[in-house]
Scaffold this motif. Structure first.
Motif, PDB file in Angstrom:
ATOM      1  N   PRO A 160       0.956  -1.041   0.054  1.00  3.43           N
ATOM      2  CA  PRO A 160      -0.047  -0.146  -0.138  1.00  3.43           C
ATOM      3  C   PRO A 160       0.860   1.323  -0.090  1.00  3.43           C
ATOM      4  O   PRO A 160       0.373   2.139  -0.660  1.00  3.43           O
ATOM      5  N   VAL A 164       0.490   4.184  -2.742  1.00  2.00           N
ATOM      6  CA  VAL A 164      -0.049   5.541  -2.317  1.00  2.00           C
ATOM      7  C   VAL A 164       1.500   6.354  -3.038  1.00  2.00           C
ATOM      8  O   VAL A 164       0.746   7.489  -3.430  1.00  2.00           O
ATOM      9  N   ALA A 168       0.428   9.334  -5.722  1.00  2.00           N
ATOM     10  CA  ALA A 168       0.437  10.677  -5.259  1.00  2.00           C
ATOM     11  C   ALA A 168       1.487  11.506  -6.424  1.00  2.00           C
ATOM     12  O   ALA A 168       1.163  12.680  -6.729  1.00  2.00           O
ATOM     13  N   TRP A 172      -2.350  13.606  -6.547  1.00  2.00           N
ATOM     14  CA  TRP A 172      -2.304  13.823  -5.090  1.00  2.00           C
ATOM     15  C   TRP A 172      -3.831  13.465  -4.377  1.00  2.00           C
ATOM     16  O   TRP A 172      -3.943  13.373  -3.102  1.00  2.00           O
ATOM     17  N   ALA A 175      -4.433  10.087  -4.125  1.00  2.00           N
ATOM     18  CA  ALA A 175      -3.861   9.738  -2.858  1.00  2.00           C
ATOM     19  C   ALA A 175      -4.335   9.903  -1.275  1.00  2.00           C
ATOM     20  O   ALA A 175      -4.332   9.218  -0.545  1.00  2.00           O
ATOM     21  N   LEU A 178      -7.209   7.536  -0.622  1.00  2.00           N
ATOM     22  CA  LEU A 178      -6.734   6.363  -0.121  1.00  2.00           C
ATOM     23  C   LEU A 178      -6.135   6.296   1.295  1.00  2.00           C
ATOM     24  O   LEU A 178      -6.471   5.591   2.204  1.00  2.00           O
ATOM     25  N   LEU A 179      -5.449   7.327   1.455  1.00  2.00           N
ATOM     26  CA  LEU A 179      -4.877   7.643   3.117  1.00  2.00           C
ATOM     27  C   LEU A 179      -6.017   7.791   4.068  1.00  2.00           C
ATOM     28  O   LEU A 179      -5.825   7.313   5.058  1.00  2.00           O
ATOM     29  N   ALA A 182      -7.852   4.539   4.533  1.00  2.00           N
ATOM     30  CA  ALA A 182      -7.038   3.066   5.094  1.00  2.00           C
ATOM     31  C   ALA A 182      -7.090   2.941   6.509  1.00  2.00           C
ATOM     32  O   ALA A 182      -7.101   1.836   6.779  1.00  2.00           O
ATOM     33  N   CYS A 300      -4.951   4.989 -11.797  1.00  2.00           N
ATOM     34  CA  CYS A 300      -5.412   5.335 -10.280  1.00  2.00           C
ATOM     35  C   CYS A 300      -6.445   4.258 -10.074  1.00  2.00           C
ATOM     36  O   CYS A 300      -6.708   3.542  -8.915  1.00  2.00           O
ATOM     37  N   PHE A 307      -4.804  -1.254  -3.616  1.00  2.00           N
ATOM     38  CA  PHE A 307      -4.391  -0.755  -2.287  1.00  2.00           C
ATOM     39  C   PHE A 307      -5.041  -1.390  -1.388  1.00  2.00           C
ATOM     40  O   PHE A 307      -4.574  -1.632  -0.093  1.00  2.00           O
TER      41      PHE A 307
END
Length: 575
Positions: A160, A164, A168, A172, A175, A178-179, A182, A300, A307
């Motif tokens: 992962p 990311v 990114a 961005w 990203a 996803l962050l 998560a 993406c 991811f």
């Protein structure tokens, strides 16, 4: 005075100790662990390359309208990446399987070694079926931890992050999406993991109880049929099986719940990424100076599910971790006293109590003011008892049942630590013990004898079998010493089993022979022949024999009457 309550054990500390124990089990397969980790990480890195190649090809065909010659190198790169990822996956599985095999072998060796340390007296009081689960069900429980959970855990920590960083670099916003989504997965898995571990422990306990129950009933099947208890015991086995089924379904429910909820969060997160890209292409959302290209969007979208894929796989294998921790707790529970003073196995040299080494001119064995209590008994059977045994001497222990003859032999063999006094053996003395119930394995009579000396010749086996009067009943058999007997000597009488145990002891060739009722259940002629052969075979070796037989008492050089026992018959010279 009231007892001070003991503080409850810290669950976190217990879990850390169990995890450390699991890590130590696989200590012999460090290279395989590193190989699996490297293969997983390289496969994750190639996943990014694979998604980039696919996204570029789609953009090149649909938008840039490039020809096939321009696409050929990328197609070749994609094919190489797919082959490499397939090979790395196979390598990771193979290495993880080697780690699981090494850990399972280490578990069995550890359990077996600690059971040996407990000694035969402790083992007699245990349910063999429950102990068998330590190396069967518990070994299977930890296999999934090393072959499934550990590689996926490494994948979750590495892949992962790579995805990311790659996302990114091109967008961005994706990203960040996803962050932010998560952390939902590990929080939920932590909450579910507590319940899964408890359910797994209950399942293993129920499996151990059922294993012990079923094994005990199999051993006593003849007796149960004799007393008409077959149907009742079948109902008990059915109830035990139902308990296993209920607890297994509970574990499965938790595992399915974990996977389902994680799939839900992953699907919602991927949908958010798709929604952002769709709104951007429709012109309804603009967070960049220009609209993302089709290659960027496909890159993406291809990586967004990947991811969360390691987390989904971790959820699928998370119950393996719970089962492994539960197995560690069960091993600790069943062997919590395994660090007690070790006792050597049958027919092994031993010193019952540490003592200064006596000189070569000293007696072979010396007992001083001995105090003994059998395991599980509420009182001492011997107190202040002393005895010396010289090299080549034959000593008979006399006394009624319960006077401590067998207990004294077990202490001399090193199985039972004295409560007082001491036992001193001359340096280098080999001690052999033949009890009333020698354990015989399924196999031939010769195989059971060779436990004492695997390299013994046929002539040597024949000699000890003749001395112990085994050939008296083995010779008429069609295959002689190669005749197969059942587990625990099934098919033999009690006297025949004892004679095989005695022959096995003679094959060990100890300096001090400890014999517990070796002539019981024998007719007078067989007993006389056994004592005569034993005298010749023993040579200069010392013999301490517990017996009720007048013939054996007359055969001995000296009779040691245990305290409280009636006077023994007068002894005569050697036969």
């Amino acid at each position: 005075m009231t007892d001070i309550p003991q503080p409850a054990p810290d669950p976190r500390r217990q879990r850390r100790r169990q995890q450390q124990w699991l890590a130590e089990l696989a200590g012999g397969a460090r290279n395989a662990q590193r190989t699996a980790a490297v293969a997983v990480c390289l496969s994750g890195a190639l996943l990014v390359v694979q998604a980039g190649a696919i996204a570029w090809l789609i953009h090149a065909v649909l938008v840039a309208r490039r020809g096939l010659p321009e696409l050929a190198p990328v197609f070749l790169l994609l094919a190489l990446v797919l082959v490499a990822r397939s090979g790395l996956g196979a390598l990771a599985q193979k290495a993880a399987g080697e780690v699981a095999d090494a850990a399972r072998l280490a578990l069995r060796e550890q359990v077996y070694r600690r059971l040996l340390d407990k000694g035969p007296l402790w083992l007699r009081r245990q349910r063999t079926g429950e102990l068998g689960e330590l190396v069967l069900a518990h070994g299977d429980a930890i296999e999934g931890y090393y072959a499934g959970f550990q590689p996926v855990r490494i994948e979750v920590a590495v892949v992962p992050v790579l995805i990311v960083l790659a996302v990114a670099w091109v967008d961005w916003v994706v990203a960040l999406l996803l962050l932010f989504t998560a952390p939902l997965a590990p929080v939920f898995m932590m909450l579910v993991g507590w319940g899964a571990e408890a359910a797994g422990r209950e399942q293993l306990q129920e499996l151990a109880r059922m294993g012990g129950h079923f094994a005990d009933r199999i051993k006593g099947l003849g007796l149960l049929r004799l007393y008409g208890r077959g149907e009742t015991e079948l109902a008990g086995i059915a109830a035990a099986a139902e308990g296993v089924r209920v607890r297994s379904m509970k574990v499965l429910r938790i595992a399915f719940l974990s996977s389902t909820v994680l799939e839900f969060f992953a699907s919602v997160s991927v949908a958010m990424v798709a929604l952002y890209l769709g709104l951007s292409y429709l012109g309804l959302m603009s967070l960049h100076a220009s609209v993302p290209t089709l290659a960027t969007g496909m890159f993406c979208l291809l990586l967004a599910p990947e991811f969360y894929a390691p987390m989904r796989r971790l959820a699928a294998h998370y119950h393996d971790r719970a089962n492994a921790l539960a197995a560690a707790a069960e091993v600790e529970r069943l062997l919590q006293d395994a660090d007690a003073a070790p006792s050597p196995p049958e027919e092994a040299p031993a010193a019952a109590v540490a003592a200064p080494e006596p000189p070569r001119s000293a007696p072979l064995a010396r007992v001083e003011a001995l105090v003994l209590r059998p395991q599980g008994a509420g009182h001492d059977v011997l107190s202040g008892f002393s005895l010396t045994v010289a090299a080549g001497e034959r000593v008979a222990l006399a006394g009624p049942s319960g006077s401590g003859k067998s207990t004294l032999l077990e202490a001399l063999a090193g199985w039972l630590p004295p409560r007082g006094g001491r036992i001193v053996l001359r340096d280098g003395v080999r001690v052999g013990y033949a009890g009333q119930r020698p354990y015989l394995f399924h196999g031939s009579i010769a195989d059971n004898l060779r436990l004492a000396d695997p390299g013994a010749s046929t002539a040597r086996l024949q000699a000890v079998a003749e001395a112990a009067q085994v050939m008296r009943f083995a010779a008429p058999l069609p295959r002689g010493l190669d005749t197969v007997i059942g587990e625990r000597g099934f098919g033999l009488s009690g006297g025949e089993a004892r004679r095989i145990g005695l022959a096995r002891l003679l094959l060990r060739d100890p300096d001090l022979l400890l014999l517990d009722e070796p002539t019981a259940f024998l007719d007078p002629q067989t007993e006389a022949d056994l004592l005569h052969a034993l005298a010749g075979f023993a040579g200069g070796r010392a013999i301490v024999m517990a017996t009720h037989s007048p013939a054996a008492l007359r055969w001995a050089d000296r009779v040691a009457t245990l305290p409280g026992a009636p006077a023994a018959p007068a002894t005569e010279g050697r036969a």
